[in-house]
Design an enzyme around this catalytic site. Structure first.
Site, PDB file in Angstrom:
ATOM      1  N   ALA A  16      49.997  38.623  45.724  1.00  0.00           N
ATOM      2  CA  ALA A  16      50.718  37.824  46.725  1.00  0.00           C
ATOM      3  C   ALA A  16      51.435  38.683  47.761  1.00  0.00           C
ATOM      4  O   ALA A  16      51.738  38.206  48.850  1.00  0.00           O
ATOM      5  CB  ALA A  16      51.718  36.910  46.013  1.00  0.00           C
ATOM      6  N   ALA A  17      51.699  39.951  47.426  1.00  0.00           N
ATOM      7  CA  ALA A  17      52.382  40.822  48.400  1.00  0.00           C
ATOM      8  C   ALA A  17      51.396  41.517  49.335  1.00  0.00           C
ATOM      9  O   ALA A  17      51.804  42.255  50.217  1.00  0.00           O
ATOM     10  CB  ALA A  17      53.212  41.880  47.667  1.00  0.00           C
ATOM     11  N   ARG A  96      38.570  49.956  46.145  1.00  0.00           N
ATOM     12  CA  ARG A  96      37.725  51.117  45.879  1.00  0.00           C
ATOM     13  C   ARG A  96      38.400  52.346  46.504  1.00  0.00           C
ATOM     14  O   ARG A  96      38.730  52.327  47.683  1.00  0.00           O
ATOM     15  CB  ARG A  96      36.367  50.881  46.541  1.00  0.00           C
ATOM     16  CG  ARG A  96      35.303  51.822  46.099  1.00  0.00           C
ATOM     17  CD  ARG A  96      33.967  51.376  46.695  1.00  0.00           C
ATOM     18  NE  ARG A  96      32.864  51.960  45.970  1.00  0.00           N
ATOM     19  CZ  ARG A  96      31.673  51.416  45.896  1.00  0.00           C
ATOM     20  NH1 ARG A  96      31.432  50.258  46.456  1.00  0.00           N
ATOM     21  NH2 ARG A  96      30.697  52.009  45.255  1.00  0.00           N
ATOM     22  N   ARG A 102      30.518  52.389  42.075  1.00  0.00           N
ATOM     23  CA  ARG A 102      30.610  50.931  41.941  1.00  0.00           C
ATOM     24  C   ARG A 102      30.902  50.523  40.490  1.00  0.00           C
ATOM     25  O   ARG A 102      31.670  49.606  40.226  1.00  0.00           O
ATOM     26  CB  ARG A 102      29.308  50.285  42.431  1.00  0.00           C
ATOM     27  CG  ARG A 102      29.405  48.783  42.575  1.00  0.00           C
ATOM     28  CD  ARG A 102      28.291  48.221  43.450  1.00  0.00           C
ATOM     29  NE  ARG A 102      28.384  46.758  43.541  1.00  0.00           N
ATOM     30  CZ  ARG A 102      29.188  46.126  44.363  1.00  0.00           C
ATOM     31  NH1 ARG A 102      29.990  46.796  45.156  1.00  0.00           N
ATOM     32  NH2 ARG A 102      29.213  44.800  44.404  1.00  0.00           N
ATOM     33  N   VAL A 133      39.021  35.663  44.721  1.00  0.00           N
ATOM     34  CA  VAL A 133      38.819  36.240  46.059  1.00  0.00           C
ATOM     35  C   VAL A 133      38.646  37.756  45.941  1.00  0.00           C
ATOM     36  O   VAL A 133      37.855  38.366  46.649  1.00  0.00           O
ATOM     37  CB  VAL A 133      40.030  35.898  46.967  1.00  0.00           C
ATOM     38  CG1 VAL A 133      39.908  36.578  48.326  1.00  0.00           C
ATOM     39  CG2 VAL A 133      40.173  34.382  47.127  1.00  0.00           C
ATOM     40  N   GLY A 134      39.404  38.369  45.034  1.00  0.00           N
ATOM     41  CA  GLY A 134      39.395  39.832  44.886  1.00  0.00           C
ATOM     42  C   GLY A 134      38.014  40.352  44.535  1.00  0.00           C
ATOM     43  O   GLY A 134      37.321  39.785  43.677  1.00  0.00           O
ATOM     44  N   ASN A 135      37.603  41.407  45.189  1.00  0.00           N
ATOM     45  CA  ASN A 135      36.243  41.939  45.011  1.00  0.00           C
ATOM     46  C   ASN A 135      36.098  42.889  43.824  1.00  0.00           C
ATOM     47  O   ASN A 135      37.061  43.550  43.472  1.00  0.00           O
ATOM     48  CB  ASN A 135      35.835  42.682  46.290  1.00  0.00           C
ATOM     49  CG  ASN A 135      35.373  41.695  47.336  1.00  0.00           C
ATOM     50  OD1 ASN A 135      34.680  40.740  47.023  1.00  0.00           O
ATOM     51  ND2 ASN A 135      35.779  41.925  48.571  1.00  0.00           N
ATOM     52  N   ASP A 166      31.918  33.979  54.120  1.00  0.00           N
ATOM     53  CA  ASP A 166      30.553  34.257  54.585  1.00  0.00           C
ATOM     54  C   ASP A 166      29.951  33.011  55.235  1.00  0.00           C
ATOM     55  O   ASP A 166      29.286  33.074  56.264  1.00  0.00           O
ATOM     56  CB  ASP A 166      29.693  34.720  53.402  1.00  0.00           C
ATOM     57  CG  ASP A 166      30.399  35.819  52.625  1.00  0.00           C
ATOM     58  OD1 ASP A 166      30.725  36.831  53.227  1.00  0.00           O
ATOM     59  OD2 ASP A 166      30.672  35.620  51.423  1.00  0.00           O
ATOM     60  N   HIS A 194      28.785  37.817  47.031  1.00  0.00           N
ATOM     61  CA  HIS A 194      29.633  38.122  48.191  1.00  0.00           C
ATOM     62  C   HIS A 194      29.528  39.624  48.444  1.00  0.00           C
ATOM     63  O   HIS A 194      30.338  40.425  47.982  1.00  0.00           O
ATOM     64  CB  HIS A 194      31.088  37.708  47.945  1.00  0.00           C
ATOM     65  CG  HIS A 194      31.997  38.262  49.008  1.00  0.00           C
ATOM     66  ND1 HIS A 194      31.921  37.868  50.318  1.00  0.00           N
ATOM     67  CD2 HIS A 194      32.955  39.217  48.967  1.00  0.00           C
ATOM     68  CE1 HIS A 194      32.808  38.543  51.036  1.00  0.00           C
ATOM     69  NE2 HIS A 194      33.438  39.375  50.233  1.00  0.00           N
TER      70      HIS A 194
HETATM   71  P1  NAX Z   1      45.818  44.277  49.762  1.00  0.00           P
HETATM   72  O1  NAX Z   1      45.586  45.658  49.249  1.00  0.00           O
HETATM   73  O2  NAX Z   1      46.531  44.091  51.051  1.00  0.00           O
HETATM   74  O3  NAX Z   1      46.608  43.435  48.664  1.00  0.00           O
HETATM   75  C1  NAX Z   1      46.228  43.407  47.324  1.00  0.00           C
HETATM   76  C2  NAX Z   1      47.454  43.082  46.517  1.00  0.00           C
HETATM   77  O4  NAX Z   1      47.031  42.884  45.169  1.00  0.00           O
HETATM   78  C3  NAX Z   1      48.503  44.185  46.511  1.00  0.00           C
HETATM   79  O5  NAX Z   1      49.777  43.653  46.795  1.00  0.00           O
HETATM   80  C4  NAX Z   1      48.401  44.751  45.093  1.00  0.00           C
HETATM   81  O6  NAX Z   1      49.656  45.249  44.625  1.00  0.00           O
HETATM   82  C5  NAX Z   1      47.973  43.501  44.337  1.00  0.00           C
HETATM   83  N1  NAX Z   1      47.363  43.752  43.045  1.00  0.00           N
HETATM   84  C6  NAX Z   1      46.508  44.720  42.690  1.00  0.00           C
HETATM   85  N2  NAX Z   1      46.206  44.630  41.387  1.00  0.00           N
HETATM   86  C7  NAX Z   1      46.879  43.557  40.915  1.00  0.00           C
HETATM   87  C8  NAX Z   1      46.976  42.945  39.639  1.00  0.00           C
HETATM   88  N3  NAX Z   1      46.349  43.448  38.562  1.00  0.00           N
HETATM   89  N4  NAX Z   1      47.753  41.844  39.503  1.00  0.00           N
HETATM   90  C9  NAX Z   1      48.406  41.339  40.570  1.00  0.00           C
HETATM   91  N5  NAX Z   1      48.363  41.878  41.796  1.00  0.00           N
HETATM   92  C10 NAX Z   1      47.601  42.973  41.962  1.00  0.00           C
HETATM   93  O7  NAX Z   1      44.372  43.598  49.775  1.00  0.00           O
HETATM   94  P2  NAX Z   1      43.900  42.278  50.542  1.00  0.00           P
HETATM   95  O8  NAX Z   1      43.461  42.646  51.901  1.00  0.00           O
HETATM   96  O9  NAX Z   1      44.934  41.231  50.396  1.00  0.00           O
HETATM   97  O10 NAX Z   1      42.567  41.906  49.733  1.00  0.00           O
HETATM   98  C11 NAX Z   1      42.623  41.462  48.408  1.00  0.00           C
HETATM   99  C12 NAX Z   1      41.231  41.381  47.816  1.00  0.00           C
HETATM  100  O11 NAX Z   1      40.423  40.451  48.531  1.00  0.00           O
HETATM  101  C13 NAX Z   1      40.440  42.698  47.841  1.00  0.00           C
HETATM  102  O12 NAX Z   1      39.799  42.871  46.598  1.00  0.00           O
HETATM  103  C14 NAX Z   1      39.409  42.454  48.923  1.00  0.00           C
HETATM  104  O13 NAX Z   1      38.274  43.270  48.768  1.00  0.00           O
HETATM  105  C15 NAX Z   1      39.126  40.998  48.720  1.00  0.00           C
HETATM  106  N6  NAX Z   1      38.455  40.270  49.801  1.00  0.00           N
HETATM  107  C16 NAX Z   1      37.569  39.317  49.455  1.00  0.00           C
HETATM  108  C17 NAX Z   1      36.926  38.536  50.393  1.00  0.00           C
HETATM  109  C18 NAX Z   1      35.959  37.472  49.995  1.00  0.00           C
HETATM  110  O14 NAX Z   1      35.370  36.868  50.893  1.00  0.00           O
HETATM  111  N7  NAX Z   1      35.736  37.175  48.709  1.00  0.00           N
HETATM  112  C19 NAX Z   1      37.146  38.766  51.844  1.00  0.00           C
HETATM  113  C20 NAX Z   1      38.427  39.484  52.135  1.00  0.00           C
HETATM  114  C21 NAX Z   1      38.769  40.591  51.179  1.00  0.00           C
HETATM  115  O15 NAX Z   1      38.026  41.728  51.536  1.00  0.00           O
END
Ligand code: NAX
Length: 340
Positions: A16-17, A96, A102, A133-135, A166, A194
């Site tokens: 969320a941050a 990454r 990978r 959402v996270g990759n 996408d 994705h």
């Molecule tokens: P940011 O690096 O700005 O934010 C990620 C946040 O997640 C940070 O605040 C970090 O402290 C937190 N975090 C990491 N591990 C955690 C855990 N175990 N528990 C809780 N929080 C954790 O990344 P952001 O630009 O917000 O992107 C987030 C993710 O979305 C990435 O994995 C990114 O690759 C992915 N995306 C996915 C997309 C999709 O279409 N599915 C598109 C956008 C984005 O690239």
């Protein structure tokens, strides 16, 4: 609009941050995801080292005085974050780093999504909707649902990966090509992972009753534009944005996540691309095996219900494109097989 929720909806957002979090929270609190009559409680999770930044975001949320925002919880504790959650947006993931393979990325994220899948199964509502959402989003969703299943309280239909960004990117490119409003383009599909292997398929797409492909040109022109421009443009859009902005897509990703949840909860009239858990029925019709989380056309009928669209005609070109992306999903699954 048929609203399945009566009380405030508890929405967990991980990461969320981060930058997507910052684009998501204010719009959700303003009612843009679940509507202007639906109160929400935000349950925000991030890592211990991000708690101070998260505290700042919470202060800003409070200072917006959103009438629909009943409560904010922020924490680095999984139980607190997922307790009684109705909707979970799993955004936080391990990025990454330089030199990381990978398989290392999949393994590092696997640990996160095992822990979160277990916590969701233990603490969230039984019919919770989870959007990863996270990759790598598809495989992370597969890991989370598998971890949740082991705890014994899970419907795999409730674990999705996000391919809506996408889908939206493809809709925009088509609208530009045929000079029709982006909102008029219906029944688009993005098949597969994705990742750049995804297959954006506009063979069934329509705009104001016209077939989109008829507006692109004759068969030869359609094929040339598809192969030489469209598929590459959509597949590489994330990289193009990083090159231009110096940062990855955030506002458009947050918007797509809200689109996905809104359609899933309330329903939509046309195809929604969703990354969903596959069953045996898709092998014969689309060449997609059971047991992966794959981008597919879905119909959302409201009240949180959706069905995969079945029996669409698949031509030879599409069959090959879908197979490439499915193969990538299977190889990701292979790399994390010990976690399932
Ligand atoms: P940011 O690096 O700005 O934010 C990620 C946040 O997640 C940070 O605040 C970090 O402290 C937190 N975090 C990491 N591990 C955690 C855990 N175990 N528990 C809780 N929080 C954790 O990344 P952001 O630009 O917000 O992107 C987030 C993710 O979305 C990435 O994995 C990114 O690759 C992915 N995306 C996915 C997309 C999709 O279409 N599915 C598109 C956008 C984005 O690239």
């Amino acid at each position: 609009m048929n609203n399945p929720y009566k009380k405030p909806v508890r929405i967990t957002i991980t990461g969320a941050a981060g930058q997507i979090g910052y684009q998501l929270l204010f719009r959700i609190a303003a009612g843009e995801m679940l509507g202007s009559n639906q109160p929400v409680i935000l349950q925000l999770l991030d890592l211990p080292q991000a708690q101070n930044a998260l505290k700042g975001v919470v202060m800003e949320l409070n200072d917006c005085a959103f009438p629909l925002l009943q409560k904010i919880i922020y924490t680095d504790n999984l139980e607190t974050a997922f307790k009684d959650s109705d909707i979970c947006l799993l955004v936080g993931a391990r990025p990454r780093s330089a030199g990381m393979e990978r398989s290392d990325l999949l393994a590092a994220n696997g640990k996160i999504f095992i822990a979160q899948g277990e916590a969701i199964a233990k603490y969230a509502k039984e019919n919770v909707k989870v959007l990863v959402v996270g990759n790598p989003a598809n495989t992370n969703a597969l890991i989370a649902l598998s971890a949740a299943k082991k705890v014994g309280r899970t419907n795999p239909k409730n674990y999705h990966a996000m391919l809506r960004l996408d889908h939206n990117r493809a809709a925009f490119q088509l609208s530009q090509k045929i000079s029709r409003p982006v909102g008029s383009i219906k029944n688009l599909i993005v098949w597969g992972n994705h990742s750049p292997t995804m297959y954006a398929d506009y063979r069934f797409a329509e705009t104001f009753g016209d077939k989109v492909s008829d507006l692109i040109g004759n068969a030869e022109e359609i094929h040339a534009w598809n192969e030489n421009y469209f598929l590459n443009k959509v597949g590489q859009r994330g990289a193009e944005i990083i090159a231009a902005r110096g940062l990855s897509s955030a506002a458009s990703a947050a918007n797509a996540a809200m689109n996905h949840i809104r359609d899933w909860v309330y329903g939509a009239e046309d195809f929604c691309t969703m990354g969903v858990f596959t069953d045996n029925s898709l092998q014969a019709m689309y060449g997609i095996p059971a047991g992966i989380v794959c981008g597919l056309p879905c119909i959302c009928s409201g009240n949180g219900n959706f069905e995969i669209v079945k029996n669409l005609e698949i031509d030879e070109f599409s069959k090959q494109k879908i197979a490439i992306s499915v193969q990538e999903l299977l190889s990701e699954k292979q790399m994390i097989s010990d976690m399932l």
